[in-house]
Design an enzyme around this catalytic site. Structure first.
Site, PDB file in Angstrom:
ATOM      1  N   LEU A 102       0.792  -1.242  -0.102  1.00  0.00           N
ATOM      2  CA  LEU A 102      -0.046  -0.021   0.008  1.00  0.00           C
ATOM      3  C   LEU A 102       0.993   1.318  -0.038  1.00  0.00           C
ATOM      4  O   LEU A 102       1.902   1.247   0.587  1.00  0.00           O
ATOM      5  CB  LEU A 102      -0.879   0.127   1.310  1.00  0.00           C
ATOM      6  N   ASP A 103       0.286   2.524  -0.538  1.00  0.00           N
ATOM      7  CA  ASP A 103       1.120   3.330  -0.656  1.00  0.00           C
ATOM      8  C   ASP A 103       1.371   4.031   0.986  1.00  0.00           C
ATOM      9  O   ASP A 103       0.820   3.631   1.846  1.00  0.00           O
ATOM     10  CB  ASP A 103       0.407   4.820  -1.389  1.00  0.00           C
ATOM     11  N   ARG A 104       2.320   4.851   1.112  1.00  0.00           N
ATOM     12  CA  ARG A 104       2.742   5.270   2.376  1.00  0.00           C
ATOM     13  C   ARG A 104       1.636   5.878   3.070  1.00  0.00           C
ATOM     14  O   ARG A 104       1.582   5.451   4.253  1.00  0.00           O
ATOM     15  CB  ARG A 104       3.973   6.441   2.323  1.00  0.00           C
ATOM     16  N   THR A 106      -1.609   5.648   2.214  1.00  0.00           N
ATOM     17  CA  THR A 106      -2.752   4.750   2.072  1.00  0.00           C
ATOM     18  C   THR A 106      -2.830   3.807   3.141  1.00  0.00           C
ATOM     19  O   THR A 106      -1.938   2.934   3.607  1.00  0.00           O
ATOM     20  CB  THR A 106      -2.789   3.940   1.041  1.00  0.00           C
TER      21      THR A 106
END
Length: 271
Positions: A102-104, A106
């Protein structure tokens, strides 16, 4: 009392710098109110803008918690990741193996492997779509839809962003994003999103391309919307993982779900 000294990249508000470290927005405001934040050695109590040249010092009671355990088995660990940490960083912290990311900024359900054998099985399952990934996103504007959208994504690694096109272009990769509206108003819409596969920033960039950026997304959203909603975290949450038969008995055929606070506040049922 703990102490941390750090620098940031770019230019941003102190509260934004602190939330990127894992502190909540309210915790950041409290630190400012108590004058537990110093910029270049000077105590501050207002949410001022800081830059790369500034040295920031903070004093706090305990380290921010970057995760909550949802399932802990012999081979698999599933946590609800908080914003402010990369999946790979969290894997090192937990001493497990990452299998998807997951993105930082998110938040939501993230699966990790506890053994090399489980890592291989999980990586194959995510690659072959034997694991289904569902997200909840609150976006800018009124959008009513229930459809599978196809587009083409190009990654710009140097700028750490992606661009989405309706038609195939050079170096593009096909993306598929299923979007269903759960609730809408004139100002915003709550969406259930399922990605087929999953490329870097796929949901964020695809929704922005459709004219409905995620609230709080400073990278793909419009500056005026970011200011209007005053949201310090993007409202994107990986809320459900559904596992098919992947060869790990403890999770085969199981579903894991966590509903975020920003959805609970809307008083709707999410399946």
């Amino acid at each position: 009392m703990l102490k941390k000294v750090f620098n940031i990249s770019g230019s941003k508000k102190v509260t934004e710098a602190l939330t990127e470290l894992g502190f909540s927005y309210n915790e950041a405001l409290k630190m400012l109110r108590l004058k537990d934040v110093r910029v270049n050695g000077v105590k501050i109590n207002k949410d001022q803008t800081v830059s790369e040249e500034d040295e920031i010092t903070i004093f706090y009671q305990e380290e921010p918690k970057f995760y909550e355990v949802v399932f802990a088995g012999k081979d698999v660990l599933i946590v609800s990741k908080k914003a402010g940490i990369e999946t790979e960083e969290l894997a090192k912290l937990l001493k497990v193996y990452p299998v998807h990311r997951l993105d930082r900024n998110t938040e939501g359900l993230t699966a990790f492997a506890k053994t090399i054998d489980a890592q291989k099985l999980l990586e194959r399952a995510f690659k072959n779509h034997t694991v289904r990934k569902f997200y909840l996103a609150e976006v800018v504007g009124s959008l009513r839809v229930d459809n599978l959208f196809t587009a083409y994504l190009v990654k710009d690694a140097e700028r750490s962003l992606v661009k989405v096109f309706d038609k195939k272009v050079a170096n593009s990769k096909k993306i598929e994003t299923k979007i269903t509206t759960l609730k809408q108003t004139q100002e915003s819409s709550l969406l259930k999103v399922e990605i087929i596969g999953g490329k870097t920033h796929q949901i964020r960039a695809h929704l922005a391309h459709l004219g409905h950026a995620i609230i709080g997304d400073g990278k793909y959203g419009r500056r005026e919307d970011y200011k209007k909603f005053k949201c310090k975290h993007q409202k994107l949450f990986a809320y459900k993982l559904t596992f098919g038969d992947i060869g790990i008995d403890e999770i085969d055929g199981r579903e894991f779900k966590v509903v975020p606070d920003f959805v609970k506040e809307l008083n709707i049922v999410v399946d």
